[in-house]
Design a protein around this motif. Sequence first.
Motif, PDB file in Angstrom:
ATOM      1  N   ALA A  49     -33.656 -93.237 -91.249  1.00  0.00           N
ATOM      2  CA  ALA A  49     -34.979 -92.846 -90.776  1.00  0.00           C
ATOM      3  C   ALA A  49     -34.834 -91.878 -89.621  1.00  0.00           C
ATOM      4  O   ALA A  49     -33.857 -91.957 -88.861  1.00  0.00           O
ATOM      5  CB  ALA A  49     -35.784 -94.063 -90.332  1.00  0.00           C
ATOM      6  N   THR A  50     -35.800 -90.981 -89.503  1.00  0.00           N
ATOM      7  CA  THR A  50     -35.830 -90.067 -88.378  1.00  0.00           C
ATOM      8  C   THR A  50     -37.230 -90.006 -87.793  1.00  0.00           C
ATOM      9  O   THR A  50     -38.214 -90.299 -88.486  1.00  0.00           O
ATOM     10  CB  THR A  50     -35.397 -88.647 -88.765  1.00  0.00           C
ATOM     11  N   ILE A  51     -37.291 -89.601 -86.538  1.00  0.00           N
ATOM     12  CA  ILE A  51     -38.572 -89.392 -85.878  1.00  0.00           C
ATOM     13  C   ILE A  51     -38.448 -88.154 -85.002  1.00  0.00           C
ATOM     14  O   ILE A  51     -37.507 -88.026 -84.216  1.00  0.00           O
ATOM     15  CB  ILE A  51     -38.999 -90.642 -85.073  1.00  0.00           C
ATOM     16  N   THR A  52     -39.379 -87.227 -85.176  1.00  0.00           N
ATOM     17  CA  THR A  52     -39.314 -85.980 -84.430  1.00  0.00           C
ATOM     18  C   THR A  52     -39.810 -86.179 -83.001  1.00  0.00           C
ATOM     19  O   THR A  52     -40.339 -87.239 -82.646  1.00  0.00           O
ATOM     20  CB  THR A  52     -40.166 -84.904 -85.098  1.00  0.00           C
ATOM     21  N   SER A  53     -39.661 -85.136 -82.214  1.00  0.00           N
ATOM     22  CA  SER A  53     -40.167 -85.195 -80.841  1.00  0.00           C
ATOM     23  C   SER A  53     -41.677 -85.397 -80.832  1.00  0.00           C
ATOM     24  O   SER A  53     -42.217 -85.987 -79.896  1.00  0.00           O
ATOM     25  CB  SER A  53     -39.789 -83.922 -80.082  1.00  0.00           C
ATOM     26  N   GLY A  54     -42.332 -84.968 -81.877  1.00  0.00           N
ATOM     27  CA  GLY A  54     -43.779 -85.127 -81.974  1.00  0.00           C
ATOM     28  C   GLY A  54     -44.219 -86.423 -82.613  1.00  0.00           C
ATOM     29  O   GLY A  54     -45.423 -86.675 -82.733  1.00  0.00           O
ATOM     30  N   GLY A  55     -43.260 -87.220 -83.047  1.00  0.00           N
ATOM     31  CA  GLY A  55     -43.590 -88.531 -83.605  1.00  0.00           C
ATOM     32  C   GLY A  55     -43.692 -88.590 -85.111  1.00  0.00           C
ATOM     33  O   GLY A  55     -44.038 -89.642 -85.676  1.00  0.00           O
ATOM     34  N   ASN A  56     -43.379 -87.506 -85.791  1.00  0.00           N
ATOM     35  CA  ASN A  56     -43.396 -87.534 -87.256  1.00  0.00           C
ATOM     36  C   ASN A  56     -42.171 -88.277 -87.762  1.00  0.00           C
ATOM     37  O   ASN A  56     -41.059 -88.069 -87.268  1.00  0.00           O
ATOM     38  CB  ASN A  56     -43.433 -86.123 -87.818  1.00  0.00           C
ATOM     39  N   THR A  57     -42.370 -89.115 -88.769  1.00  0.00           N
ATOM     40  CA  THR A  57     -41.292 -89.958 -89.263  1.00  0.00           C
ATOM     41  C   THR A  57     -40.912 -89.605 -90.694  1.00  0.00           C
ATOM     42  O   THR A  57     -41.715 -89.056 -91.461  1.00  0.00           O
ATOM     43  CB  THR A  57     -41.681 -91.441 -89.199  1.00  0.00           C
ATOM     44  N   ASN A  58     -39.678 -89.942 -91.029  1.00  0.00           N
ATOM     45  CA  ASN A  58     -39.161 -89.722 -92.374  1.00  0.00           C
ATOM     46  C   ASN A  58     -38.228 -90.873 -92.696  1.00  0.00           C
ATOM     47  O   ASN A  58     -37.465 -91.322 -91.820  1.00  0.00           O
ATOM     48  CB  ASN A  58     -38.402 -88.397 -92.443  1.00  0.00           C
ATOM     49  N   TYR A  59     -38.287 -91.374 -93.928  1.00  0.00           N
ATOM     50  CA  TYR A  59     -37.483 -92.529 -94.320  1.00  0.00           C
ATOM     51  C   TYR A  59     -36.749 -92.267 -95.621  1.00  0.00           C
ATOM     52  O   TYR A  59     -37.250 -91.576 -96.508  1.00  0.00           O
ATOM     53  CB  TYR A  59     -38.377 -93.760 -94.509  1.00  0.00           C
ATOM     54  N   ALA A  60     -35.583 -92.870 -95.734  1.00  0.00           N
ATOM     55  CA  ALA A  60     -34.906 -92.905 -97.022  1.00  0.00           C
ATOM     56  C   ALA A  60     -35.749 -93.734 -97.983  1.00  0.00           C
ATOM     57  O   ALA A  60     -36.397 -94.709 -97.581  1.00  0.00           O
ATOM     58  CB  ALA A  60     -33.520 -93.520 -96.864  1.00  0.00           C
ATOM     59  N   ASP A  61     -35.731 -93.353 -99.248  1.00  0.00           N
ATOM     60  CA  ASP A  61     -36.530 -94.076-100.235  1.00  0.00           C
ATOM     61  C   ASP A  61     -36.168 -95.562-100.268  1.00  0.00           C
ATOM     62  O   ASP A  61     -37.027 -96.417-100.499  1.00  0.00           O
ATOM     63  CB  ASP A  61     -36.325 -93.461-101.625  1.00  0.00           C
ATOM     64  N   SER A  62     -34.915 -95.860-100.037  1.00  0.00           N
ATOM     65  CA  SER A  62     -34.438 -97.239-100.139  1.00  0.00           C
ATOM     66  C   SER A  62     -34.998 -98.161 -99.059  1.00  0.00           C
ATOM     67  O   SER A  62     -34.930 -99.376 -99.190  1.00  0.00           O
ATOM     68  CB  SER A  62     -32.913 -97.275-100.095  1.00  0.00           C
ATOM     69  N   VAL A  63     -35.544 -97.584 -97.983  1.00  0.00           N
ATOM     70  CA  VAL A  63     -36.046 -98.419 -96.892  1.00  0.00           C
ATOM     71  C   VAL A  63     -37.540 -98.261 -96.657  1.00  0.00           C
ATOM     72  O   VAL A  63     -38.114 -98.962 -95.820  1.00  0.00           O
ATOM     73  CB  VAL A  63     -35.285 -98.151 -95.567  1.00  0.00           C
ATOM     74  N   LYS A  64     -38.183 -97.367 -97.397  1.00  0.00           N
ATOM     75  CA  LYS A  64     -39.620 -97.148 -97.209  1.00  0.00           C
ATOM     76  C   LYS A  64     -40.393 -98.443 -97.431  1.00  0.00           C
ATOM     77  O   LYS A  64     -40.144 -99.168 -98.383  1.00  0.00           O
ATOM     78  CB  LYS A  64     -40.114 -96.074 -98.180  1.00  0.00           C
ATOM     79  N   GLY A  65     -41.312 -98.708 -96.518  1.00  0.00           N
ATOM     80  CA  GLY A  65     -42.116 -99.917 -96.608  1.00  0.00           C
ATOM     81  C   GLY A  65     -41.455-101.134 -95.992  1.00  0.00           C
ATOM     82  O   GLY A  65     -42.111-102.169 -95.830  1.00  0.00           O
TER      83      GLY A  65
END
Length: 115
Positions: A49-65
Amino acid sequence: QVQLVESGGGLVQPGGSLRLSCAASKIAFSIYAMGWYRQAPGKQRELVATITSGGNTNYADSVKGRFTISRDNAKNTVDLQMNTLKPEDTAVYYCNAAWLAITHWGQGTQVTVSS
């Protein structure tokens, strides 16, 4: 020297939860994108998972939810809340800080999901 120190790893049963935390020091934390990666034995390191300086997040499909990444710019910390853990989540989890071409890594914390 920049330091990223992870904590919160351990042994948990399948279906359980853990919360990882990464404390950053000597870094302009708020401008960095922060992330969690993991590496299981015999496998390549992968993005969790990542989170930008602005707070936008991104997740690997395997961990979403199941996993949630969050950051506290006042405390220079980034957390990973992990719920409904599975044996395949077993790995060393690494904290990452990235800004332009600059990247820093923590030393890693072991997460083991087993009954």
